[in-house]
Design an enzyme around this catalytic site. Structure first.
Site, PDB file in Angstrom:
ATOM      1  N   HIS A  40      19.576 -24.573  -1.524  1.00 24.52           N
ATOM      2  CA  HIS A  40      19.189 -24.081  -0.199  1.00 24.52           C
ATOM      3  C   HIS A  40      17.675 -23.927  -0.127  1.00 24.52           C
ATOM      4  O   HIS A  40      17.057 -23.492  -1.091  1.00 24.52           O
ATOM      5  CB  HIS A  40      19.858 -22.726   0.062  1.00 24.52           C
ATOM      6  CG  HIS A  40      19.336 -22.014   1.281  1.00 24.52           C
ATOM      7  ND1 HIS A  40      18.628 -20.840   1.208  1.00 24.52           N
ATOM      8  CD2 HIS A  40      19.417 -22.329   2.592  1.00 24.52           C
ATOM      9  CE1 HIS A  40      18.300 -20.455   2.438  1.00 24.52           C
ATOM     10  NE2 HIS A  40      18.773 -21.337   3.289  1.00 24.52           N
ATOM     11  N   SER A  41      17.101 -24.297   1.016  1.00 29.12           N
ATOM     12  CA  SER A  41      15.678 -24.075   1.277  1.00 29.12           C
ATOM     13  C   SER A  41      14.825 -24.805   0.244  1.00 29.12           C
ATOM     14  O   SER A  41      14.979 -26.010   0.052  1.00 29.12           O
ATOM     15  CB  SER A  41      15.416 -22.563   1.298  1.00 29.12           C
ATOM     16  OG  SER A  41      14.136 -22.288   1.790  1.00 29.12           O
ATOM     17  N   LEU A  42      13.954 -24.072  -0.435  1.00 30.15           N
ATOM     18  CA  LEU A  42      13.133 -24.692  -1.462  1.00 30.15           C
ATOM     19  C   LEU A  42      14.006 -25.339  -2.547  1.00 30.15           C
ATOM     20  O   LEU A  42      13.688 -26.411  -3.067  1.00 30.15           O
ATOM     21  CB  LEU A  42      12.261 -23.594  -2.074  1.00 30.15           C
ATOM     22  CG  LEU A  42      11.136 -23.983  -2.999  1.00 30.15           C
ATOM     23  CD1 LEU A  42      10.202 -24.949  -2.318  1.00 30.15           C
ATOM     24  CD2 LEU A  42      10.412 -22.720  -3.442  1.00 30.15           C
ATOM     25  N   PHE A  53      20.689 -27.659   1.817  1.00 30.01           N
ATOM     26  CA  PHE A  53      20.856 -26.863   3.027  1.00 30.01           C
ATOM     27  C   PHE A  53      19.516 -26.286   3.491  1.00 30.01           C
ATOM     28  O   PHE A  53      18.801 -25.670   2.700  1.00 30.01           O
ATOM     29  CB  PHE A  53      21.838 -25.709   2.768  1.00 30.01           C
ATOM     30  CG  PHE A  53      23.227 -26.173   2.418  1.00 30.01           C
ATOM     31  CD1 PHE A  53      24.164 -26.399   3.417  1.00 30.01           C
ATOM     32  CD2 PHE A  53      23.584 -26.406   1.092  1.00 30.01           C
ATOM     33  CE1 PHE A  53      25.447 -26.833   3.096  1.00 30.01           C
ATOM     34  CE2 PHE A  53      24.862 -26.844   0.768  1.00 30.01           C
ATOM     35  CZ  PHE A  53      25.797 -27.057   1.771  1.00 30.01           C
TER      36      PHE A  53
END
Ligand SMILES: *[C@@H]1O[C@H](CO)[C@@H](O)[C@H](O)[C@H]1NC(C)=O
Ligand SMILES: *[C@@H]1O[C@H](CO)[C@@H](O)[C@H](O)[C@H]1NC(C)=O
Ligand SMILES: *[C@@H]1O[C@H](CO)[C@@H](O)[C@H](O)[C@H]1NC(C)=O
Ligand SMILES: *[C@@H]1O[C@H](CO)[C@@H](O)[C@H](O)[C@H]1NC(C)=O
Length: 412
Positions: free
Chosen positions: A266-268, A287
Site C-alpha cells: 500500500h502507498s509507498l 494499492f
C-alpha cells in the site's frame, strides 16, 4: 484432484449424449495463505531481517479466505546481477537497456478482476502497517488475527512488512508496508525515514515546492530548472529504498528458491512493490501507490516489454495516487510531503469515488482501511452494471507529469 473434478461432469452424463468438446483449460487454482514471517530493516546497517511466525499460528490457514488466480505473461531478467549491471551501464555510461535479454514466462498471478481477491490482498497489505503487539491489526476475514511472540524490536528505519506462504510453499506473498507518516494518523518511528524517501522518489525536483522548503536534494537550479544527473545521483546515493527492496526480494528467493513470488503493498509499499515487479518479473498488486513510473526511470531500471503483470488499485479521491498532492497549501505540502508524480506502470483498476460516491479529494481517503471497508468490501455497482466485479483495468499510456519542469544538464 483437478483432473477428477474435471472429469466428473463427463462421467455422470449419459455416454450417448454428445457433449461439446471443451477447449477451455482447467480453472487456475485458488490459493490459501498463512502468515510465515515478519520482515524489517535494521536501522544500523540497512540489513533485511526476518522473524518467523510460530507454527502454532499457522492454524489460521484452515480459515483464511481463498485467493483466485490466473496466468499472466511476465518478463524476468536472466539474473539479478545482469539486471544490476545493465542499470549501472545505463546510469554511468548512458548505454541503452533496450536490448536487455528478458525471459518471457507464463506465471500464476492473483486474479485482479475478482473483487474478493483484491479485498484479501488489501487486507494482507494492511497488516504490514503494524506489529502484532499494537492494536492496529486489521482482521483479515476475522481469521488472520493471531497473537504470537514478537522476537525483535521494530526499529526506527522505515521499512517492514510480512511474508505469507501457501502451505506447500509454492506461492509466497511479500507484503510491503506503506508510509506511516503523520498525516495518516499515528506517525510512529518510521515516519521520518519514509518522508525523505517519498520526497526523493515522488516529487518533480527534490521536493522543491517553494523557497520556504528545505529541498531533500540539491538539484534545483532556479526557476523550473532541475539537473537530471544530480537527481539520479541523489536517488542512488541517498535512497536505500530500491536496494533494500531488491535485497529483501533476493533473500526471499534464497529461502524459497522454487516459489512463485507475488509482491503487494500500500502507498509507498505499493510503489516499491511495482519497482520490484518491474525488476524481477513477478505479479504485483499495489494499492493507492503514488505514480512510480518516474522513479523507475530515474533509477534506470531496464524496461520490460510489458508490465501488465503489475496492477495498481486506487481511487480518484486519493490525492497521493492521483498525483494531485502538490501546491504549497495542499494538505500534503503542509505535512511536509511533495507527492507530485502521477503516472503508474502496468495497468490500473481505478475506482471513481469522486463521481460514483461523491467523495471529495482528501488525503484522509488514502488509507488502506478506508479502501478495504468503503470500496472493496462490498460489490461496486458501476462495475456490476457492466457485468464485472471490478472496474476495467486501464493503461496509463497518455499520462503526463511534472510538465512545468525543465530537466537537463544544469551543473551547479
Ligand atoms: C540478504 O540481504 C542482505 C542485505 O540485507 C544481503 O547482504 C545478503 O546478501 C542477502 N542474502 C541473500 C542470500 O540474498
Ligand atoms: C472465520 O472462520 C470461521 C470458521 O471457519 C468462519 O465461520 C467465519 O465465517 C470466518 N470469518 C470470516 C469473517 O471470514
Ligand atoms: C515451507 O517452508 C518452511 C520454512 O519457512 C518450512 O519449515 C516448511 O517445512 C516448508 N514446507 C514445505 C511443505 O516444504
Ligand atoms: C460512475 O461514474 C461514471 C463516471 O466516472 C459514470 O459514467 C457512471 O454512470 C457512474 N455510475 C454510477 C452507478 O454512478
Amino acid at each position: 484432484m483437478l483432473w477428477t473434478s474435471w472429469l466428473l461432469p463427463l462421467l455422470s452424463s449419459s455416454f450417448y449424449e454428445p457433449r461439446p468438446h471443451s477447449t477451455s483449460p482447467p480453472e487456475p487454482p485458488a490459493l490459501r495463505f498463512e502468515l510465515r514471517h515478519l520482515h524489517a530493516v535494521s536501522a544500523a546497517d540497512a540489513h533485511v531481517v526476518f522473524a518467523d511466525v510460530p507454527a502454532s499460528a499457522a492454524r489460521i490457514q484452515q480459515q483464511a479466505p481463498l485467493i483466485k488466480t490466473r496466468t499472466v505473461t511476465a518478463y524476468k531478467p536472466p539474473s539479478f546481477a545482469a539486471h544490476a549491471a545493465a542499470r549501472r551501464r545505463s546510469l554511468r555510461l548512458g548505454q541503452s537497456t533496450a536490448d536487455f535479454p528478458w525471459d518471457e514466462e507464463e506465471i500464476l498471478a492473483p486474479d485482479i478482476e475478482d473483487r474478493e481477491t483484491l479485498l484479501e490482498l488489501g487486507k494482507m497489505s494492511n497488516n504490514a502497517y503494524v506489529d502484532p503487539e499494537e492494536n492496529g491489526w486489521y482482521e483479515l476475514g476475522a481469521n488472520w488475527t493471531v497473537s504470537y511472540p514478537f522476537g525483535w524490536e521494530p526499529d526506527a528505519d522505515g521499512f517492514r512488512g510480512h511474508v505469507f506462504a501457501t502451505p506447500d510453499n509454492s506461492t509466497i506473498v511479500l507484503a510491503l508496508k506503506g508510509t506511516s507518516s503523520g498525516f495518516l494518523g499515528g506517525g510512529g518511528p518510521t515516519a521520518k525515514k519514509d518522508k525523505l524517501n517519498d520526497n526523493l522518489l515522488f516529487s518533480c525536483c527534490c521536493a522543491r515546492v517553494d523557497w520556504t522548503w528545505t529541498a531533500v536534494c540539491g538539484c534545483h537550479r532556479g526557476g523550473w530548472k532541475c539537473d537530471q544527473d544530480c537527481l539520479e545521483e541523489s536517488l542512488i546515493e541517498d535512497s536505500l529504498f530500491y536496494p533494500v527492496g531488491t535485497n529483501l526480494y533476493n533473500n526471499l528467493t534464497y529461502m524459497y528458491p522454487t516459489a512463485n513470488i507475488w509482491v503487494i503493498g500500500h502507498s509507498l509499499g505499493g510503489a516499491l512493490s511495482s519497482l520490484l515487479g518491474a525488476t524481477f518479473g513477478v505479479p504485483v498488486v499495489a494499492f493507492e501507490s503514488p505514480g512510480e513510473k518516474m522513479a523507475a526511470e530515474r533509477l534506470h531500471l531496464p524496461s520490460p516489454p510489458s508490465t501488465l503483470h503489475i496492477t495498481h488499485v486506487y481511487h480518484t479521491a486519493d490525492p497521493i495516487a492521483m498525483g494531485t498532492c502538490n501546491g504549497v497549501l495542499s494538505s500534503c505540502a503542509l505535512a511536509g510531503y511533495a507527492m507530485e508524480s502521477r503516472c503508474h506502470l502496468g495497468q490500473s483498476v481505478i475506482y471513481d469515488t469522486v463521481s460514483n460516491l461523491s467523495w471529495s479529494v482528501d488525503i484522509r481517503t488514502h488509507g488502506i482501511v478506508n479502501v478495504i471497508e468503503k470500496i472493496l468490501a462490498s460489490p461496486w455497482p458501476p462495475a456490476e452494471d457492466e457485468g464485472r466485479q471490478v472496474p476495467v483495468p486501464v493503461l496509463e499510456d497518455d499520462c503526463v507529469e511534472c510538465y512545468s519542469w525543465d530537466y537537463g544538464d544544469y551543473p551547479a
